[in-house]
Write a protein that holds these residues in place. Sequence first.
Motif, PDB file in Angstrom:
ATOM      1  N   THR A   1       0.676  -1.119   0.020  1.00 40.33           N
ATOM      2  CA  THR A   1       0.014  -0.001  -0.130  1.00 40.33           C
ATOM      3  C   THR A   1       0.654   1.249  -0.082  1.00 40.33           C
ATOM      4  OG1 THR A   1      -1.776  -1.164   1.085  1.00 40.33           O
ATOM      5  CG2 THR A   1      -1.901   1.333   1.214  1.00 40.33           C
ATOM      6  N   ALA A   2       1.902   1.166   0.777  1.00 38.68           N
ATOM      7  CA  ALA A   2       2.818   2.520   0.686  1.00 38.68           C
ATOM      8  C   ALA A   2       3.454   2.755  -0.476  1.00 38.68           C
ATOM      9  CB  ALA A   2       3.898   2.323   1.872  1.00 38.68           C
ATOM     10  N   VAL A   3       4.042   1.607  -1.137  1.00 36.20           N
ATOM     11  CA  VAL A   3       4.685   1.673  -2.408  1.00 36.20           C
ATOM     12  C   VAL A   3       3.636   2.259  -3.350  1.00 36.20           C
ATOM     13  CG1 VAL A   3       5.730   0.335  -4.384  1.00 36.20           C
ATOM     14  CG2 VAL A   3       6.592   0.052  -1.963  1.00 36.20           C
ATOM     15  N   ALA A   4       2.608   1.613  -3.562  1.00 33.30           N
ATOM     16  CA  ALA A   4       1.514   2.124  -4.629  1.00 33.30           C
ATOM     17  C   ALA A   4       1.129   3.658  -4.388  1.00 33.30           C
ATOM     18  CB  ALA A   4       0.246   1.026  -4.413  1.00 33.30           C
ATOM     19  N   GLY A   5       1.140   3.957  -3.068  1.00 31.71           N
ATOM     20  CA  GLY A   5       0.573   5.384  -2.779  1.00 31.71           C
ATOM     21  C   GLY A   5       1.443   6.311  -3.344  1.00 31.71           C
ATOM     22  N   ILE A   6       2.811   5.924  -3.141  1.00 30.54           N
ATOM     23  CA  ILE A   6       4.132   6.850  -3.584  1.00 30.54           C
ATOM     24  C   ILE A   6       3.939   7.024  -5.316  1.00 30.54           C
ATOM     25  CG2 ILE A   6       6.482   7.082  -3.854  1.00 30.54           C
ATOM     26  CD1 ILE A   6       6.560   5.683  -1.161  1.00 30.54           C
ATOM     27  N   ILE A   7       3.745   5.864  -5.605  1.00 29.86           N
ATOM     28  CA  ILE A   7       3.726   5.949  -7.096  1.00 29.86           C
ATOM     29  C   ILE A   7       2.280   6.682  -7.802  1.00 29.86           C
ATOM     30  CG2 ILE A   7       3.314   4.396  -9.333  1.00 29.86           C
ATOM     31  CD1 ILE A   7       5.121   2.210  -7.737  1.00 29.86           C
ATOM     32  N   ALA A   8       1.350   6.367  -7.198  1.00 32.00           N
ATOM     33  CA  ALA A   8       0.102   6.842  -7.976  1.00 32.00           C
ATOM     34  C   ALA A   8      -1.229   7.230  -7.106  1.00 32.00           C
ATOM     35  CB  ALA A   8      -0.287   5.725  -8.721  1.00 32.00           C
ATOM     36  N   ALA A   9      -1.002   7.967  -5.698  1.00 37.62           N
ATOM     37  CA  ALA A   9      -1.809   8.552  -5.053  1.00 37.62           C
ATOM     38  C   ALA A   9      -2.389   9.444  -5.702  1.00 37.62           C
ATOM     39  CB  ALA A   9      -1.195   8.903  -3.678  1.00 37.62           C
ATOM     40  N   ARG A  10      -3.921   9.657  -5.492  1.00 37.23           N
ATOM     41  CA  ARG A  10      -4.842  10.618  -6.300  1.00 37.23           C
ATOM     42  C   ARG A  10      -4.195  12.049  -5.844  1.00 37.23           C
ATOM     43  NH1 ARG A  10     -10.595   8.812  -5.340  1.00 37.23           N
ATOM     44  NH2 ARG A  10     -10.774  10.435  -6.508  1.00 37.23           N
TER      45      ARG A  10
ATOM     46  N   VAL B   1       3.729  10.440  -7.534  1.00 40.14           N
ATOM     47  CA  VAL B   1       4.401  10.998  -8.618  1.00 40.14           C
ATOM     48  C   VAL B   1       3.710  10.726 -10.002  1.00 40.14           C
ATOM     49  CG1 VAL B   1       6.624  10.736 -10.096  1.00 40.14           C
ATOM     50  CG2 VAL B   1       6.488  10.200  -7.355  1.00 40.14           C
ATOM     51  N   ALA B   2       3.049  10.001 -10.139  1.00 40.60           N
ATOM     52  CA  ALA B   2       2.263   9.482 -11.282  1.00 40.60           C
ATOM     53  C   ALA B   2       0.632   9.247 -11.105  1.00 40.60           C
ATOM     54  CB  ALA B   2       2.664   8.473 -12.325  1.00 40.60           C
ATOM     55  N   PRO B   3      -0.103  10.039 -10.660  1.00 38.09           N
ATOM     56  CA  PRO B   3      -1.587   9.832 -10.418  1.00 38.09           C
ATOM     57  C   PRO B   3      -2.376   9.155 -11.328  1.00 38.09           C
ATOM     58  CG  PRO B   3      -1.047  11.965 -10.543  1.00 38.09           C
ATOM     59  CD  PRO B   3       0.173  11.515 -10.468  1.00 38.09           C
ATOM     60  N   GLY B   4      -1.926   9.530 -12.706  1.00 35.02           N
ATOM     61  CA  GLY B   4      -2.462   8.992 -13.858  1.00 35.02           C
ATOM     62  C   GLY B   4      -2.251   7.776 -14.308  1.00 35.02           C
ATOM     63  N   ALA B   5      -1.357   6.821 -13.691  1.00 33.30           N
ATOM     64  CA  ALA B   5      -1.121   5.386 -14.016  1.00 33.30           C
ATOM     65  C   ALA B   5      -2.231   4.568 -13.382  1.00 33.30           C
ATOM     66  CB  ALA B   5       0.429   5.267 -13.281  1.00 33.30           C
ATOM     67  N   ARG B   6      -2.235   3.369 -14.361  1.00 35.86           N
ATOM     68  CA  ARG B   6      -3.002   2.443 -13.727  1.00 35.86           C
ATOM     69  C   ARG B   6      -2.281   1.207 -13.114  1.00 35.86           C
ATOM     70  NH1 ARG B   6      -7.759   3.363 -12.793  1.00 35.86           N
ATOM     71  NH2 ARG B   6      -8.557   1.532 -13.832  1.00 35.86           N
ATOM     72  N   LEU B   7      -2.616   0.948 -11.924  1.00 34.34           N
ATOM     73  CA  LEU B   7      -1.747  -0.134 -10.948  1.00 34.34           C
ATOM     74  C   LEU B   7      -2.415  -1.533 -11.337  1.00 34.34           C
ATOM     75  CD1 LEU B   7      -1.132   1.918  -7.964  1.00 34.34           C
ATOM     76  CD2 LEU B   7       0.284   1.808 -10.033  1.00 34.34           C
ATOM     77  N   MET B   8      -1.435  -2.399 -11.602  1.00 35.14           N
ATOM     78  CA  MET B   8      -1.645  -3.693 -11.209  1.00 35.14           C
ATOM     79  C   MET B   8      -1.347  -4.094  -9.782  1.00 35.14           C
ATOM     80  SD  MET B   8      -0.040  -5.777 -14.841  1.00 35.14           S
ATOM     81  CE  MET B   8      -0.770  -5.285 -16.331  1.00 35.14           C
ATOM     82  N   GLY B   9      -2.033  -4.561  -8.961  1.00 34.81           N
ATOM     83  CA  GLY B   9      -1.679  -4.793  -7.835  1.00 34.81           C
ATOM     84  C   GLY B   9      -1.370  -6.459  -7.795  1.00 34.81           C
ATOM     85  N   LEU B  10      -0.225  -6.740  -7.764  1.00 28.98           N
ATOM     86  CA  LEU B  10       0.213  -8.161  -7.781  1.00 28.98           C
ATOM     87  C   LEU B  10       0.687  -8.604  -6.730  1.00 28.98           C
ATOM     88  CD1 LEU B  10       1.798  -8.244 -11.652  1.00 28.98           C
ATOM     89  CD2 LEU B  10      -0.650  -8.276 -10.931  1.00 28.98           C
ATOM     90  N   ARG B  11      -0.058  -9.356  -5.670  1.00 32.44           N
ATOM     91  CA  ARG B  11       0.472  -9.821  -4.299  1.00 32.44           C
ATOM     92  C   ARG B  11       1.223 -11.011  -4.462  1.00 32.44           C
ATOM     93  NH1 ARG B  11      -2.126 -13.001   0.017  1.00 32.44           N
ATOM     94  NH2 ARG B  11      -1.140 -12.096   2.131  1.00 32.44           N
ATOM     95  N   ALA B  12       2.521 -11.027  -4.545  1.00 35.88           N
ATOM     96  CA  ALA B  12       3.636 -11.888  -4.528  1.00 35.88           C
ATOM     97  C   ALA B  12       4.043 -12.154  -3.045  1.00 35.88           C
ATOM     98  CB  ALA B  12       4.465 -11.656  -5.542  1.00 35.88           C
ATOM     99  N   CYS B  13       3.984 -11.214  -2.219  1.00 34.82           N
ATOM    100  CA  CYS B  13       4.457 -11.169  -0.992  1.00 34.82           C
ATOM    101  C   CYS B  13       3.500 -11.244  -0.096  1.00 34.82           C
ATOM    102  CB  CYS B  13       5.490 -10.038  -0.846  1.00 34.82           C
ATOM    103  SG  CYS B  13       6.588  -9.637  -2.237  1.00 34.82           S
ATOM    104  N   TRP B  14       3.775 -11.657   1.362  1.00 37.00           N
ATOM    105  CA  TRP B  14       2.782 -11.677   2.494  1.00 37.00           C
ATOM    106  C   TRP B  14       3.391 -11.104   3.667  1.00 37.00           C
ATOM    107  CZ3 TRP B  14       5.084 -15.665  -0.093  1.00 37.00           C
ATOM    108  CH2 TRP B  14       6.108 -16.312   0.683  1.00 37.00           C
ATOM    109  N   GLN B  15       2.557 -10.203   4.354  1.00 40.08           N
ATOM    110  CA  GLN B  15       2.855  -9.821   5.528  1.00 40.08           C
ATOM    111  C   GLN B  15       3.220 -10.707   6.917  1.00 40.08           C
ATOM    112  OE1 GLN B  15       2.912  -6.333   4.608  1.00 40.08           O
ATOM    113  NE2 GLN B  15       4.644  -5.963   6.285  1.00 40.08           N
ATOM    114  N   GLN B  16       4.429 -10.485   7.365  1.00 38.22           N
ATOM    115  CA  GLN B  16       4.719 -11.276   8.676  1.00 38.22           C
ATOM    116  C   GLN B  16       4.940 -10.437   9.983  1.00 38.22           C
ATOM    117  OE1 GLN B  16       8.157 -13.701   7.477  1.00 38.22           O
ATOM    118  NE2 GLN B  16       6.767 -15.356   7.100  1.00 38.22           N
ATOM    119  N   GLY B  17       3.851  -9.944  10.329  1.00 40.25           N
ATOM    120  CA  GLY B  17       3.894  -8.794  11.549  1.00 40.25           C
ATOM    121  C   GLY B  17       4.845  -8.062  11.609  1.00 40.25           C
ATOM    122  N   GLY B  18       5.777  -8.141  12.671  1.00 34.78           N
ATOM    123  CA  GLY B  18       6.905  -7.134  12.562  1.00 34.78           C
ATOM    124  C   GLY B  18       8.084  -7.504  11.841  1.00 34.78           C
TER     125      GLY B  18
END
Length: 447
Positions: free
Chosen positions: A226-235, A244-261
Amino acid sequence: MPCRSAVRWPVLLAWGLALAGPPACAQAGLGAQAGPATVAASRADAGGPAPSGDAAAPERQLLVMLRLPPPHYRPDAGYGGRYLDDGGRGARHRIAEELARLHGLKLVSDWPMPTLGVDCYLLEAPAGGDPARLAERLSHDPRVEWAQPVAIYSGMDGAAPTLYPMQPSARYWHVAVLHRAATGRDVSVAVVDSGIDGHHPDLDGQLASTENFVDGSSYLPEAHGTAVAGIIAARGGRQGILGVAPGARLMGLRACWQQGGQGARCSSFTLGKALNYAILHEARIINLSLSGPPDRLLDRLLDAALARGISVVGAIDPQGPARAFPVSHPGVIAVAQQGRGGPLAALPPTLGGAVLAPGQDVPASLAGGGWRFVSGNSYAAAHVTGMLALLAELRPGANGAQLERLLVPGRGPNAATIDACATIANTTGACTCSCASAVTLRSSRQP
């Protein structure tokens, strides 16, 4: 992940942001406290009960005042704040019901106004009804003291705070000004990462697609992605951050999973599936804000992506080998963060050939809502991905290597940093936010 999250509350307080409760209550983020109207809207969106009473449809409501009897005729002349219970209350209520029935209205609520000598009744017109016209008609009824449409008022709070002035991309890259030339419109960017919160106000409508490549788990909104996507294309907007590029169209490809801390984790299998998807679905840029050991499958997939002209951006791991995957792969743009006070004077020898971008104390979108400060090469890479999306809009026929060559480095000791204003000026041939940079570039290229 090559990143470090750091919530810096004194910085927020210095900027005058009001925080809703202590940091722990805001999930170590910038809490945005919703007012009653916001809460009602969110419940309706979630399929809960619609608001009722005087908050239901004020634009269709009107007030009707019925006269109270004179005080000396009322057994409750010593009214002390309770609803009046004089003998005529039931009669007045029946009059209000009759008026509602005669004029096709709905009786919603009522309240005594003994200071004015009236009972106030709230009525609602049907969809398409004109409260002003109905109020005028009711005012001519001899039983009515007066009638009026319900007026709407707004609290005079200050405008919701925007985080844009706090963004390094505002200070160093002037991205709001760059958007006069390009926003990355319709450029497809694959964010291969943990899950992205597409319901965050920064990212609502910014995800063209989402896919989950982590077996045994559904697609989840997670912190890093979410943080990475916002830096790239937050509205951008009245609050939040501006990508930086709010007009871009993002593919959110979940290949990683969160492991707590412990941050997010990925495998070559999940990453391979995501990279394959990005290539097949013609991503223009792939962001890999991650690092790990070299891998044959992933190297082959990166070869395929680069052969198709796709730009691949990777983050250098400051704790690992100088050239860990993916930046170990030829053709991948290797990114590190610039210094806290601005561009670094020089790159450490282990980072030779990398480019520097904002990556310290960056306001970022927080999964579940709100914002937090982050630091790390992951977020510097996201800035470069956004910049490439701007260039891809301006040069739609350029391949990844050609887009990389359009990046203009700083001059002198800051040669590893990206001069964003000069990059856009050089690409468009027109001054955007730094005329001096554009002039210098044109002068340097003259024979």
